[in-house]
Design a protein around this motif. Sequence first.
Motif, PDB file in Angstrom:
ATOM      1  N   LEU A 313       0.832  -1.214   0.000  1.00  0.00           N
ATOM      2  CA  LEU A 313       0.000   0.000   0.000  1.00  0.00           C
ATOM      3  C   LEU A 313       0.863   1.258   0.000  1.00  0.00           C
ATOM      4  O   LEU A 313       0.567   2.224  -0.707  1.00  0.00           O
ATOM      5  CB  LEU A 313      -0.931   0.001   1.216  1.00  0.00           C
ATOM      6  N   SER A 317       1.110   4.205  -2.970  1.00  0.00           N
ATOM      7  CA  SER A 317       0.357   5.293  -2.340  1.00  0.00           C
ATOM      8  C   SER A 317       0.331   6.539  -3.220  1.00  0.00           C
ATOM      9  O   SER A 317       1.107   6.693  -4.164  1.00  0.00           O
ATOM     10  CB  SER A 317       0.983   5.644  -0.991  1.00  0.00           C
ATOM     11  N   PRO A 376      -5.878   1.616  -3.286  1.00  0.00           N
ATOM     12  CA  PRO A 376      -5.788   0.700  -2.148  1.00  0.00           C
ATOM     13  C   PRO A 376      -6.771  -0.468  -2.227  1.00  0.00           C
ATOM     14  O   PRO A 376      -6.448  -1.586  -1.796  1.00  0.00           O
ATOM     15  CB  PRO A 376      -6.095   1.597  -0.943  1.00  0.00           C
TER      16      PRO A 376
END
Length: 391
Positions: A313, A317, A376
């Motif tokens: 993640l 990002s 995500p």
Amino acid sequence: MKNSRSVTSTLIAAAYVCSAFSFLPARAVGQDIEREIAPVIDKTIRAVMSDNSVPGMAVGIIVGERQLVFNYGFADRENAAPVTDDTLFEIGSVSKTFAATLGAYAAAEGKLALSDPASRHMPALAGSAFDRVSLLDLATYTGGGLPLQFPDEVIDDTATIRYFRAWRPEFRSGTHRVYSNPSIGLFGQLAAESLGQPYVEAIQDTLLSGFGLAKTYIHVPEAEMKNYAFGYNKAGKPVRVNPGALDAQAYGVKTTARDMLRFIQANIDPSRLELSLQKAIAATKVGYYRTGDTYQSLGWELYAWPATIDVLLQGNSSDMALKPQLTTRLEPPQKPAEEVFMNKTGSTGGFGAYAAFIPGRGIGIVLLGNRNFPVPERIKAAYTILSALEK
């Protein structure tokens, strides 16, 4: 950086050696694999679609030599046209892996060196900052701060060249990773020019043909428009991607889940490809720069496997996509670990895509959706499914 072909030859050779792996599928591939994994995929993807208002998705998985596609929802919601194996999705920045592979192929063919200054392959850039920015810098977003997008006024080749000639680096090349469509776009363009072809022709003749991708396009032909899904924007309106400067290289590929699985399978095990394509794939399996836990290769981002969901993640990002990141050059190029996880996200105004695979485990996944749903959510869904494949 030395501007010699021997430097790139060394890089490619090192990459080829470093990418060797034992092909060890994570689990036995029996006839019941579809029955076992289908409930996991079904539960995961239906939740993603419901939570994010995604009209349709195609999900592809690889387990060893087996490839499976699962289709959900509508390619065209207004006409209730379902997603099928023939549905074409925009894959956004996953297209960058095609541009990067083309450049690695040109290097393997001796047409360019990754250490070459960009201006060597485009005389119009001579005397500009690109005398000091290498092809490797462009391919890894480390050229000095090219922006995420071109300014709105850059709409044709003339304006593109004018923009590049006037551009001034914000950072010394090789010190910061700044994710950029103009950067990888120019790399893809220069790779094609080194091969003596327009970019679209070079992709068609080299990659699409070499990988056997019969349903992958930059420009969707009229006969295939019936299969081209509509994307849906934030307002829920049907949209498709608009043309832009170097769009083919940076975000212009349209393809099916089945063809993306073929592409990933070839990346997992390139042994059936001709030698220069094998070497090109090998060059994308090592990192050239490191930013935290992320190793930037050509097109793909790499992580040590096993990796936590938090690591993936962070590597995918918004900060990594939108903000300059201090980076460290890796000499020689290297993998993050013996086993690696490779991934790439992609988005357009109406589509969201994600591709990930673990070469040493022989498993991979493709998520294609006709809405730009949050990154995500893509990472978490893929992680859930890949984890189930490893059990």
